[in-house]
Scaffold this motif. Structure first.
Motif, PDB file in Angstrom:
ATOM      1  N   SER A  95      56.722  27.241  61.788  1.00 20.91           N
ATOM      2  CA  SER A  95      56.149  28.862  61.575  1.00 20.91           C
ATOM      3  C   SER A  95      57.326  30.148  61.185  1.00 20.91           C
ATOM      4  O   SER A  95      58.925  29.073  60.338  1.00 20.91           O
ATOM      5  CB  SER A  95      55.714  29.435  62.233  1.00 20.91           C
ATOM      6  N   GLY A  96      57.601  30.666  60.425  1.00 19.61           N
ATOM      7  CA  GLY A  96      58.157  31.958  60.279  1.00 19.61           C
ATOM      8  C   GLY A  96      57.576  33.419  60.495  1.00 19.61           C
ATOM      9  O   GLY A  96      56.990  33.787  60.919  1.00 19.61           O
ATOM     10  N   LEU A  97      58.343  33.878  59.620  1.00 18.48           N
ATOM     11  CA  LEU A  97      58.139  35.782  59.569  1.00 18.48           C
ATOM     12  C   LEU A  97      58.168  36.245  57.859  1.00 18.48           C
ATOM     13  O   LEU A  97      58.929  35.322  57.263  1.00 18.48           O
ATOM     14  CB  LEU A  97      60.106  35.748  59.930  1.00 18.48           C
ATOM     15  N   VAL A  98      57.344  36.911  57.944  1.00 13.28           N
ATOM     16  CA  VAL A  98      56.372  37.425  56.321  1.00 13.28           C
ATOM     17  C   VAL A  98      57.643  39.163  56.617  1.00 13.28           C
ATOM     18  O   VAL A  98      57.395  39.840  57.428  1.00 13.28           O
ATOM     19  CB  VAL A  98      55.362  37.280  56.485  1.00 13.28           C
ATOM     20  N   LEU A  99      57.408  39.212  55.454  1.00 13.52           N
ATOM     21  CA  LEU A  99      58.777  40.690  55.041  1.00 13.52           C
ATOM     22  C   LEU A  99      57.970  41.997  55.151  1.00 13.52           C
ATOM     23  O   LEU A  99      58.396  42.522  53.984  1.00 13.52           O
ATOM     24  CB  LEU A  99      60.040  40.464  55.137  1.00 13.52           C
ATOM     25  N   ASN A 100      56.731  42.119  55.928  1.00 13.58           N
ATOM     26  CA  ASN A 100      55.984  42.658  55.646  1.00 13.58           C
ATOM     27  C   ASN A 100      56.146  43.961  56.036  1.00 13.58           C
ATOM     28  O   ASN A 100      57.152  43.531  57.234  1.00 13.58           O
ATOM     29  CB  ASN A 100      55.051  42.257  55.618  1.00 13.58           C
ATOM     30  N   ASN A 101      56.051  45.491  56.217  1.00 13.42           N
ATOM     31  CA  ASN A 101      55.898  46.397  57.043  1.00 13.42           C
ATOM     32  C   ASN A 101      55.076  46.344  57.764  1.00 13.42           C
ATOM     33  O   ASN A 101      55.970  46.452  59.181  1.00 13.42           O
ATOM     34  CB  ASN A 101      55.367  48.003  56.157  1.00 13.42           C
ATOM     35  N   SER A 102      54.566  45.552  58.091  1.00 13.88           N
ATOM     36  CA  SER A 102      53.671  45.228  59.345  1.00 13.88           C
ATOM     37  C   SER A 102      55.154  44.372  60.451  1.00 13.88           C
ATOM     38  O   SER A 102      54.162  44.488  61.825  1.00 13.88           O
ATOM     39  CB  SER A 102      52.649  44.993  59.232  1.00 13.88           C
ATOM     40  N   THR A 103      55.491  43.661  59.691  1.00 14.99           N
ATOM     41  CA  THR A 103      57.224  42.723  61.105  1.00 14.99           C
ATOM     42  C   THR A 103      58.486  43.748  60.599  1.00 14.99           C
ATOM     43  O   THR A 103      59.098  42.990  60.629  1.00 14.99           O
ATOM     44  CB  THR A 103      56.546  41.811  60.391  1.00 14.99           C
ATOM     45  N   GLY A 104      58.291  44.572  60.206  1.00 12.47           N
ATOM     46  CA  GLY A 104      59.456  45.472  60.205  1.00 12.47           C
ATOM     47  C   GLY A 104      60.144  45.207  59.168  1.00 12.47           C
ATOM     48  O   GLY A 104      61.548  45.927  58.953  1.00 12.47           O
ATOM     49  N   GLY A 105      59.818  44.648  57.965  1.00 17.69           N
ATOM     50  CA  GLY A 105      59.863  44.750  56.067  1.00 17.69           C
ATOM     51  C   GLY A 105      61.344  44.436  56.275  1.00 17.69           C
ATOM     52  O   GLY A 105      61.583  43.146  56.238  1.00 17.69           O
ATOM     53  N   PHE A 106      62.306  45.265  55.670  1.00 14.24           N
ATOM     54  CA  PHE A 106      63.800  44.309  55.468  1.00 14.24           C
ATOM     55  C   PHE A 106      64.491  44.679  56.246  1.00 14.24           C
ATOM     56  O   PHE A 106      65.665  45.506  56.423  1.00 14.24           O
ATOM     57  CB  PHE A 106      64.187  44.477  54.172  1.00 14.24           C
ATOM     58  N   ASN A 145      41.761  41.001  51.300  1.00 15.77           N
ATOM     59  CA  ASN A 145      40.271  41.187  51.797  1.00 15.77           C
ATOM     60  C   ASN A 145      40.862  42.217  52.936  1.00 15.77           C
ATOM     61  O   ASN A 145      39.671  42.166  53.852  1.00 15.77           O
ATOM     62  CB  ASN A 145      39.516  39.989  52.069  1.00 15.77           C
ATOM     63  N   VAL A 146      41.549  42.450  53.609  1.00 12.99           N
ATOM     64  CA  VAL A 146      41.667  43.357  54.597  1.00 12.99           C
ATOM     65  C   VAL A 146      42.435  44.478  53.936  1.00 12.99           C
ATOM     66  O   VAL A 146      43.282  44.472  53.558  1.00 12.99           O
ATOM     67  CB  VAL A 146      42.544  42.907  56.250  1.00 12.99           C
ATOM     68  N   GLN A 147      41.964  46.113  54.950  1.00 11.13           N
ATOM     69  CA  GLN A 147      42.293  47.092  54.779  1.00 11.13           C
ATOM     70  C   GLN A 147      43.507  47.462  55.536  1.00 11.13           C
ATOM     71  O   GLN A 147      42.666  47.812  56.295  1.00 11.13           O
ATOM     72  CB  GLN A 147      41.628  47.974  54.286  1.00 11.13           C
ATOM     73  N   LEU A 148      44.913  47.264  55.004  1.00 10.32           N
ATOM     74  CA  LEU A 148      45.465  47.698  56.954  1.00 10.32           C
ATOM     75  C   LEU A 148      46.306  48.844  56.389  1.00 10.32           C
ATOM     76  O   LEU A 148      46.066  50.303  55.025  1.00 10.32           O
ATOM     77  CB  LEU A 148      46.684  46.605  56.726  1.00 10.32           C
ATOM     78  N   LYS A 149      46.365  50.324  57.044  1.00  8.56           N
ATOM     79  CA  LYS A 149      47.199  51.545  56.537  1.00  8.56           C
ATOM     80  C   LYS A 149      48.064  51.463  55.739  1.00  8.56           C
ATOM     81  O   LYS A 149      49.191  50.073  54.927  1.00  8.56           O
ATOM     82  CB  LYS A 149      47.961  51.651  58.509  1.00  8.56           C
ATOM     83  N   SER A 150      47.468  51.990  54.307  1.00 11.06           N
ATOM     84  CA  SER A 150      48.745  51.920  53.294  1.00 11.06           C
ATOM     85  C   SER A 150      50.385  52.558  54.095  1.00 11.06           C
ATOM     86  O   SER A 150      50.529  53.233  54.734  1.00 11.06           O
ATOM     87  CB  SER A 150      48.417  53.598  52.562  1.00 11.06           C
ATOM     88  N   SER A 151      51.144  51.512  53.223  1.00  7.64           N
ATOM     89  CA  SER A 151      52.691  51.926  53.869  1.00  7.64           C
ATOM     90  C   SER A 151      53.701  51.688  51.845  1.00  7.64           C
ATOM     91  O   SER A 151      52.646  51.355  51.556  1.00  7.64           O
ATOM     92  CB  SER A 151      52.636  50.440  54.305  1.00  7.64           C
ATOM     93  N   PRO A 152      54.637  51.566  52.551  1.00  8.53           N
ATOM     94  CA  PRO A 152      55.364  51.544  51.285  1.00  8.53           C
ATOM     95  C   PRO A 152      56.004  50.601  50.868  1.00  8.53           C
ATOM     96  O   PRO A 152      55.441  48.881  50.871  1.00  8.53           O
ATOM     97  CB  PRO A 152      57.074  52.210  52.208  1.00  8.53           C
ATOM     98  N   LEU A 153      55.341  50.180  49.605  1.00  6.25           N
ATOM     99  CA  LEU A 153      55.661  49.160  48.121  1.00  6.25           C
ATOM    100  C   LEU A 153      56.807  48.805  48.547  1.00  6.25           C
ATOM    101  O   LEU A 153      57.736  49.302  48.827  1.00  6.25           O
ATOM    102  CB  LEU A 153      55.535  49.182  47.207  1.00  6.25           C
ATOM    103  N   LEU A 154      57.223  47.166  48.725  1.00 11.24           N
ATOM    104  CA  LEU A 154      58.405  46.501  49.158  1.00 11.24           C
ATOM    105  C   LEU A 154      58.876  45.795  47.750  1.00 11.24           C
ATOM    106  O   LEU A 154      58.370  44.710  47.474  1.00 11.24           O
ATOM    107  CB  LEU A 154      58.842  45.393  50.245  1.00 11.24           C
TER     108      LEU A 154
END
Length: 315
Positions: A95-106, A145-154
């Motif tokens: 597995s690995g890590l997707v750098l979305n805001n939900s996982t810490g971003g950059f 198809n899932v609505q999470l809390k709005s977060s900054p565009l990366l």
């Protein structure tokens, strides 16, 4: 309505071609295959199979490995537990890590920790990438198809088009661990800048996911990035009889040929409810490739040899 009609025609054509290929031939090519794009659960979105069920089905098919992808957490720390429960040392899970805001971003510190816990792949942002959010807003590609809390565009780039310093640190960590860098759901222009920086910093394993789906690639972009060493992965779910079908069988052939079989891989990109399972999807896309005229050796290269090389299983 026109888009829905086209998707229906695509699925019907795919079903017809898939039915012309014998199960035994496809099953033989599944043996030894790796699927590096599995969306099993648990997840924020409904999943048809959990990680263990996905692995059990793959083992039963004779596959050699899976790589689990979730947009909002890393499965990497759980791989040792899955290995113990599955008890199949000949079968590899990653597995690995997707750098979305939900996982810490950059965040280079999160990436460092995950790599030290066994992560093999670092994806650039997907659901929270600026390109993804804009595309979903237009309701063309990459809709969620899932609505999470709005977060900054990366984006990995600053307003002048330069790679951000934290992203440079992340690239250095990927190079240090000889991990895989995926383009995620970035725009092709961002990917060019990112991959140039990555190669300069010693990253050897580059992966592009579904380049024609929402990333704004041209065939020339695919060809040129493949020649620079990137592996170009096509997603089975976009071509077979699934609710994500977007392209015709002929387009699958064109998308593969743009990179060349030697630079191509195929992942299922499946695991969602109301879709084939990842193994079912891999079996169907293998049949579809054979029906389109790719040889058994071509298909084996795309589902076994090239993905195995990406995860360091060249032997």
């Amino acid at each position: 309505m026109a888009a829905a009609d086209q998707a229906t025609r695509n699925r019907e054509e795919a079903r017809h071609l898939i039915a012309t290929i014998d199960d035994g031939r496809a099953n033989a090519l599944l043996k030894g295959a790796y699927d590096l794009h599995v969306h099993s659960g648990p997840s924020t979105m409904p999943r048809q199979v959990d990680h263990l069920e996905a692995a059990e089905e793959a083992v039963a098919a004779g596959m050699k490995g899976l790589l689990f992808k979730d947009h909002h957490y890393s499965v990497a720390p759980f791989i040792p537990l899955l290995d113990r429960v599955l008890a199949r040392p000949d079968f590899k899970m990653y597995s690995g890590l997707v750098l979305n805001n939900s996982t810490g971003g950059f965040n280079p510190y999160v990436v460092d920790a995950q790599l030290k816990m066994g992560a093999r792949l670092i994806w650039m942002p997907t659901a929270q990438a600026a390109n993804h959010v804009r595309s979903a807003h237009r309701k063309t590609r990459l809709a969620s198809n899932v609505q999470l809390k709005s977060s900054p565009l990366l984006s990995p780039l600053d307003p002048l088009g330069n790679v951000l310093d934290p992203v440079k640190q992340i690239l250095d960590s990927i190079a240090e661990f000889d991990a895989i860098l995926s383009s995620g759901h970035l725009h092709v222009w961002e990917i060019w800048k990112l991959f140039d920086e990555a190669r300069a910093r010693g990253v050897k394993r580059l992966l592009i996911n579904h380049p024609m789906y929402g990333l704004h690639f041209s065939y020339e972009d695919i060809r040129d990035l493949a020649r620079l060493g990137a592996v170009v992965e096509q997603s089975a779910g976009l071509y077979i009889d699934s609710r994500f079908n977007t392209y015709s069988p002929q387009e699958l052939k064109e998308h593969i040929e743009a990179a060349g079989v030697e630079h191509s891989s195929i992942g299922s990109d499946l695991g969602q409810v109301d879709n084939p399972t990842p193994v079912q999807g891999m079996r169907e896309v293998i049949k579809l490739c054979l029906a389109l005229g790719f040889s058994d050796d071509d298909v084996r290269m795309m589902v076994a040899t090239n993905p195995a090389r990406l995860v360091g299983q060249e032997g």
